[in-house]
Design a protein around this motif. Structure first.
Motif, PDB file in Angstrom:
ATOM      1  N   ALA A   1       0.950  -1.017   0.007  1.00  0.00           N
ATOM      2  CA  ALA A   1       0.023  -0.020  -0.051  1.00  0.00           C
ATOM      3  C   ALA A   1       0.976   1.478  -0.474  1.00  0.00           C
ATOM      4  O   ALA A   1       0.464   2.342  -0.842  1.00  0.00           O
ATOM      5  CB  ALA A   1      -0.892  -0.414   1.056  1.00  0.00           C
ATOM      6  N   ALA A   2       1.897   1.285   0.962  1.00  0.00           N
ATOM      7  CA  ALA A   2       3.173   2.295   0.915  1.00  0.00           C
ATOM      8  C   ALA A   2       3.931   2.354  -0.721  1.00  0.00           C
ATOM      9  O   ALA A   2       3.076   3.686  -1.350  1.00  0.00           O
ATOM     10  CB  ALA A   2       3.912   2.145   1.259  1.00  0.00           C
ATOM     11  N   GLY A   3       3.953   1.262  -1.509  1.00  0.00           N
ATOM     12  CA  GLY A   3       4.280   1.893  -2.860  1.00  0.00           C
ATOM     13  C   GLY A   3       3.123   2.474  -3.673  1.00  0.00           C
ATOM     14  O   GLY A   3       3.780   3.202  -4.525  1.00  0.00           O
ATOM     15  N   LEU A   4       1.808   1.258  -3.883  1.00  0.00           N
ATOM     16  CA  LEU A   4       0.730   2.338  -4.503  1.00  0.00           C
ATOM     17  C   LEU A   4       0.937   3.543  -4.095  1.00  0.00           C
ATOM     18  O   LEU A   4       0.366   4.855  -4.680  1.00  0.00           O
ATOM     19  CB  LEU A   4       0.104   1.055  -4.142  1.00  0.00           C
ATOM     20  N   ARG A   5       0.961   4.013  -2.742  1.00  0.00           N
ATOM     21  CA  ARG A   5       0.725   5.749  -2.374  1.00  0.00           C
ATOM     22  C   ARG A   5       1.462   6.088  -2.825  1.00  0.00           C
ATOM     23  O   ARG A   5       1.025   7.683  -3.191  1.00  0.00           O
ATOM     24  CB  ARG A   5       0.248   5.388  -0.432  1.00  0.00           C
ATOM     25  N   ALA A   6       2.513   5.993  -3.234  1.00  0.00           N
ATOM     26  CA  ALA A   6       4.048   6.439  -2.927  1.00  0.00           C
ATOM     27  C   ALA A   6       3.743   7.137  -4.972  1.00  0.00           C
ATOM     28  O   ALA A   6       3.804   7.776  -5.320  1.00  0.00           O
ATOM     29  CB  ALA A   6       5.039   6.350  -3.298  1.00  0.00           C
ATOM     30  N   LEU A   7       3.150   5.732  -5.582  1.00  0.00           N
ATOM     31  CA  LEU A   7       2.978   6.100  -7.052  1.00  0.00           C
ATOM     32  C   LEU A   7       1.424   7.114  -7.460  1.00  0.00           C
ATOM     33  O   LEU A   7       1.830   7.490  -8.560  1.00  0.00           O
ATOM     34  CB  LEU A   7       2.919   4.807  -7.379  1.00  0.00           C
ATOM     35  N   ARG A   8       0.880   6.977  -6.787  1.00  0.00           N
ATOM     36  CA  ARG A   8      -0.179   8.069  -6.910  1.00  0.00           C
ATOM     37  C   ARG A   8      -0.121   8.887  -6.743  1.00  0.00           C
ATOM     38  O   ARG A   8      -0.305   9.917  -7.237  1.00  0.00           O
ATOM     39  CB  ARG A   8      -1.245   7.254  -5.521  1.00  0.00           C
ATOM     40  N   LYS A   9       0.915   9.837  -6.068  1.00  0.00           N
ATOM     41  CA  LYS A   9       1.419  10.707  -5.455  1.00  0.00           C
ATOM     42  C   LYS A   9       2.414  11.533  -6.239  1.00  0.00           C
ATOM     43  O   LYS A   9       2.565  12.403  -6.600  1.00  0.00           O
ATOM     44  CB  LYS A   9       2.538  11.429  -3.457  1.00  0.00           C
ATOM     45  N   ILE A  10       2.886  10.470  -7.582  1.00  0.00           N
ATOM     46  CA  ILE A  10       3.714  10.881  -8.023  1.00  0.00           C
ATOM     47  C   ILE A  10       3.490  11.625  -9.741  1.00  0.00           C
ATOM     48  O   ILE A  10       3.310  12.099 -10.240  1.00  0.00           O
ATOM     49  CB  ILE A  10       4.615   9.767  -8.690  1.00  0.00           C
ATOM     50  N   VAL A  11       2.028  10.599  -9.189  1.00  0.00           N
ATOM     51  CA  VAL A  11       1.790  10.623 -10.980  1.00  0.00           C
ATOM     52  C   VAL A  11       0.187  12.317 -10.827  1.00  0.00           C
ATOM     53  O   VAL A  11       0.393  13.149 -11.555  1.00  0.00           O
ATOM     54  CB  VAL A  11       0.120   9.908 -10.722  1.00  0.00           C
ATOM     55  N   ALA A  12       0.493  12.019  -9.429  1.00  0.00           N
ATOM     56  CA  ALA A  12      -0.790  13.600  -9.237  1.00  0.00           C
ATOM     57  C   ALA A  12      -0.246  14.877  -9.074  1.00  0.00           C
ATOM     58  O   ALA A  12      -0.617  15.959  -9.572  1.00  0.00           O
ATOM     59  CB  ALA A  12      -1.665  13.383  -7.466  1.00  0.00           C
ATOM     60  N   HIS A  13       1.579  14.485  -8.727  1.00  0.00           N
ATOM     61  CA  HIS A  13       2.072  16.119  -9.229  1.00  0.00           C
ATOM     62  C   HIS A  13       2.202  15.857 -10.779  1.00  0.00           C
ATOM     63  O   HIS A  13       3.126  17.032 -11.221  1.00  0.00           O
ATOM     64  CB  HIS A  13       3.420  15.507  -8.196  1.00  0.00           C
TER      65      HIS A  13
END
Length: 481
Positions: free
Chosen positions: A207-219
């Motif tokens: 989940a931490a990896g997916l959360r990081a990936l979402r933030k990268i995409v969101a930015h």
């Protein structure tokens, strides 16, 4: 002491608790000011913060609190272990040489546990010695412990998942990330199927990896795959980064492109910190997916050297959870070797935790193993510095190999052209030197061997050597609370 532990990361702390709870004396030596290791690095105690951010490791807070509060565990922080000695009287008694803020000390101990963690794997390429080229671990360390953000416009390049976690932390700190360049492509179907057994008990990590990936995409951060670093540009500091497309073997397939940046962050993996184990005479074995040369051990984490145990990343880079589990298991076996009973229930619990952690680490190691020969290709240019301590360039290395056609060992090359003889003792250049020897001789990287580690394994003041011979400089430790 009954036990001296070098390293206060998850493995060292877990082992210290297991042995101290069995009633034995324990001293933990660490170069940092506080316990936690790199993964749980915390701000200075003077800032008034006992804890840092331990997510997604739910067990970390309890581990650190129990370690710091245990009256039977003594600590020597801001201290460097620089060698293992045996008793001069001909016995096998162990002594650890350490440099403390007060000077050199020699600590006799019945058992020694090496839990020295790992360091970022260095990659040599054009411009890698420029100011503005840093490793992911170094950038993360400054961010965690000092709240310092390095650089204004960053490029992250590598193959290890730490880059995604670090990118999230940098974005939270307000950094501008120009691009994240990952060497590997999307996971294959076989890899995704193989990862299924690692999911139970590790949902928080995924989940931490997916959360990081979402933030990268969101930015809106560009994330390129099958892309490798080709070089860093600049005269006195980094002004730009060159990137190139690669195939599945990480060999360049497309043209080079440029990205403007003032900080290049590298994350191609980690190497176990095994210098102390090598100097102590422990047997080593090769495991590329585990980080390279690791310390061989039995099921109780005892090494080939009498009285010396190992746990954590020196057995293979596998993450915080497995380090914690190995430390617990090693501590139980150390306590047993000192005469304490080994309750079957405790051993079974430690084995179950270790098995669960191993399932996860095995998947991560398989998916993110670096292509070492492809990375060594980046240093093919004659002018690329291979050993930054001694300023040995690749051209010099190739000349040595050409003039000595029977030379095939890293240690022989070290003696001939001084690569690995500087202050870092080969931590930066050993992998590149061994890979280039292997490519020249058409051999496996492990056939080139590793650099010997000699006493002292790290630079320490000459005064510390003098102190070792002074009987009045016994290690002074604060009384237990």
């Amino acid at each position: 002491m009954d036990l001296v532990i070098v390293g206060a990361g998850p493995a060292g702390m877990a082992a210290a608790l297991a042995v101290a709870e069995a009633g034995f004396s324990v001293l933990v030596v660490d170069e940092q000011a506080r316990a936690g290791g790199q993964i749980f690095r915390r701000p200075p105690a003077e800032w008034g913060q006992r804890h840092g951010n331990y997510q997604p490791y739910a067990w970390a807070r309890d581990l650190i609190e129990r370690f710091e509060d245990h009256a039977g565990i003594q600590t020597a922080f801001r201290s460097t272990a620089f060698g293992v000695l045996r008793d001069g009287a001909g016995t096998s008694a162990l002594q650890l040489a350490i440099h403390t803020p007060e000077g050199g000390r020699l600590v006799p101990t019945r058992r020694l546990l090496i839990a020295t963690g790992a360091h970022d794997m260095s990659v040599a390429f054009p411009g890698w010695t420029l100011p503005g080229v840093m490793t992911a671990g170094g950038v993360q360390s400054l961010l965690k412990s000092q709240k310092l953000q390095m650089g204004q416009r960053l490029v992250l390049a590598g193959s290890h998942p730490i880059l995604l976690i670090l990118a999230e932390q940098l974005l939270d700190a307000g950094a501008e990330i120009a691009e994240i360049a990952l060497a590997r492509g999307l996971p294959r179907m076989s890899e995704m199927i193989g990862a299924v057994p690692a999911i139970p008990g590790h949902v928080a990590l995924f989940a931490a990896g997916l959360r990081a990936l979402r933030k990268i995409v969101a930015h809106g951060v560009p994330l390129s795959r099958k892309t490798i670093i080709d070089g860093a540009e600049g005269e006195t500091a980094v002004t730009g980064v060159r990137l190139a497309s690669i195939d599945g073997a990480w060999m360049r397939t497309g043209p080079v492109r440029q990205v403007q940046a003032d900080l290049l962050v590298l994350g191609y993996g980690f190497n176990p910190s095994t210098e102390l184990a090598r100097q102590a005479g422990c047997k080593m074995q090769w495991g590329s997916a585990s980080g390279g040369w690791v310390v061989a051990h039995d099921s109780g984490f005892q090494t080939s050297a009498e009285g010396i145990f190992v746990a954590g990343e020196p057995t293979g880079v596998a993450g915080a959870e497995r380090s914690w589990a190995e430390g617990r298991m090693a501590g139980l076996h150390i306590a047993a070797s000192l005469g304490a009973p080994l309750p079957p229930a405790w051993q079974k619990e430690a084995q179950n935790t270790l098995a669960r952690a191993h399932r996860f680490s095995r998947v991560m190691q398989s998916m993110f193993e670096p292509k070492r020969k492809a990375l060594a290709e980046l240093s093919r240019s004659q002018e690329v510095i291979v050993c930054r301590c001694e300023l040995v360039r690749n051209g010099q290395l190739e000349t040595v190999l050409a003039r000595n056609p029977f030379m095939s060992q890293a240690n022989a090359v070290k003696l001939e052209c001084r690569s690995g003889m500087g202050p870092c003792q080969g931590r930066y250049c050993e992998g590149t030197v061994a890979a280039r020897i292997a490519m020249t001789r058409n051999a496996a990287i492990e056939d080139a061997g590793f650099f010997n580690a000699n006493f002292p394994i790290k630079p320490v003041p000459l005064q510390s050597f003098q102190d070792l011979g002074d009987a009045t400089t016994a290690l002074q430790l604060p009384p237990p609370p």
